[in-house]
Design an enzyme around this catalytic site. Structure first.
Site, PDB file in Angstrom:
ATOM      1  CG  ASP A  71      40.205  39.200  26.751  1.00  0.00           C
ATOM      2  OD1 ASP A  71      41.084  38.540  27.344  1.00  0.00           O
ATOM      3  OD2 ASP A  71      39.304  39.809  27.357  1.00  0.00           O
ATOM      4  CB  SER A  72      36.274  35.183  24.918  1.00  0.00           C
ATOM      5  OG  SER A  72      37.268  34.219  25.191  1.00  0.00           O
TER       6      SER A  72
HETATM    7  P1  IMP Z   1      40.753  35.070  28.712  1.00  0.00           P
HETATM    8  O1  IMP Z   1      41.870  34.142  28.391  1.00  0.00           O
HETATM    9  O2  IMP Z   1      41.094  36.145  29.671  1.00  0.00           O
HETATM   10  O3  IMP Z   1      40.064  35.590  27.487  1.00  0.00           O
HETATM   11  O4  IMP Z   1      39.708  34.136  29.492  1.00  0.00           O
HETATM   12  C1  IMP Z   1      38.512  33.776  28.996  1.00  0.00           C
HETATM   13  C2  IMP Z   1      37.760  32.930  30.022  1.00  0.00           C
HETATM   14  O5  IMP Z   1      36.364  33.027  29.705  1.00  0.00           O
HETATM   15  C3  IMP Z   1      38.101  31.441  29.898  1.00  0.00           C
HETATM   16  O6  IMP Z   1      39.061  31.043  30.812  1.00  0.00           O
HETATM   17  C4  IMP Z   1      36.763  30.779  30.185  1.00  0.00           C
HETATM   18  O7  IMP Z   1      36.588  30.648  31.573  1.00  0.00           O
HETATM   19  C5  IMP Z   1      35.763  31.781  29.659  1.00  0.00           C
HETATM   20  N1  IMP Z   1      35.398  31.475  28.260  1.00  0.00           N
HETATM   21  C6  IMP Z   1      35.740  32.145  27.133  1.00  0.00           C
HETATM   22  N2  IMP Z   1      35.232  31.549  26.051  1.00  0.00           N
HETATM   23  C7  IMP Z   1      34.573  30.474  26.498  1.00  0.00           C
HETATM   24  C8  IMP Z   1      33.851  29.442  25.827  1.00  0.00           C
HETATM   25  O8  IMP Z   1      33.740  29.373  24.590  1.00  0.00           O
HETATM   26  N3  IMP Z   1      33.315  28.506  26.622  1.00  0.00           N
HETATM   27  C9  IMP Z   1      33.425  28.524  27.984  1.00  0.00           C
HETATM   28  N4  IMP Z   1      34.102  29.437  28.651  1.00  0.00           N
HETATM   29  C10 IMP Z   1      34.673  30.419  27.908  1.00  0.00           C
END
Ligand code: IMP
Length: 199
Positions: A71-72
């Site tokens: 999660d990021s």
């Molecule tokens: P998650 O799937 O809820 O963790 O969504 C993470 C969202 O954060 C992604 O859809 C991207 O918009 C953004 N994100 C996370 N990591 C990156 C990265 O390495 N580069 C660019 N955007 C990122």
């Protein structure tokens, strides 16, 4: 219990993330498979770490398989850490999310930001085995640069390289990024945890 096959389910449906996780794990001997697309645990956590835990546990328990969740997202200082855990839902698509971010930053002089990546491995019974976090500090440009990567990469700038994430090769991005750092920490923890346990 030592997992005698280095096999992992990746609890993510984001193609950009999957590619980066596979690029890192493939050469270390892990065989990875994506989770079924219809298995989408709700991300109800208030932090990246909580959401990574929720996803890893739910997918691992449902499939009965070792699972890695990521999660990021992006935290912008002058926006009180937004979009944060809502990074994926900040707009209808990558372009929409970038446009919204740039509009919100229009009158801000402080454009510093950081990417955060929380990783969690859950065992086949859904118990938490390992958790790590990686952070990458940078700033948000006023317009996009570069065509690589995904998400907010074209506007996330690293002054030490004079490049955005979208201008880095996949290997360079893993070297500097929040995800690369979280993966290195995960590898270290994994080796510590299982080093003395016979296969
Ligand atoms: P998650 O799937 O809820 O963790 O969504 C993470 C969202 O954060 C992604 O859809 C991207 O918009 C953004 N994100 C996370 N990591 C990156 C990265 O390495 N580069 C660019 N955007 C990122």
């Amino acid at each position: 219990m030592y997992p005698n096959h280095k096999r992992l389910v990746l609890a993510s449906g984001n193609p950009g993330k999957l590619k980066e996780l596979q690029n890192y794990l493939g050469p270390t001997g892990w065989r990875v498979e994506a989770k079924p697309t219809n298995l989408e645990p709700e991300e109800t956590g208030a932090t990246f770490a909580e959401n990574a835990r929720i996803k890893a546990q739910a997918v691992a328990a449902f499939l009965g398989k070792l699972t890695l969740a990521d999660d990021s997202g992006l935290e912008v200082r002058s926006l009180e850490s937004r979009p944060g855990v809502h990074s994926a839902r900040y707009g209808p698509n990558d372009q929409g999310r970038i446009n919204r971010l740039l509009a919100e930053l229009e009158n801000q002089t402080d454009r510093s930001a950081r990417f955060v990546c929380a990783l969690c491995i859950a065992g086949p019974d859904g118990s938490i085995w390992l958790e790590t976090e990686g952070i990458c500090e940078g700033e948000i440009l006023t317009g996009p640069r570069g065509t690589g990567g995904f998400g907010y990469d074209p506007v996330f700038y690293l002054s030490e390289l004079d490049k955005t994430f979208a201008q880095l090769s996949p290997q360079e991005k893993l070297q500097y990024s929040h995800r690369g750092k979280a993966l290195s920490a995960l590898k270290e923890q994994w080796e510590l945890l299982f080093r003395s346990t016979p296969e």
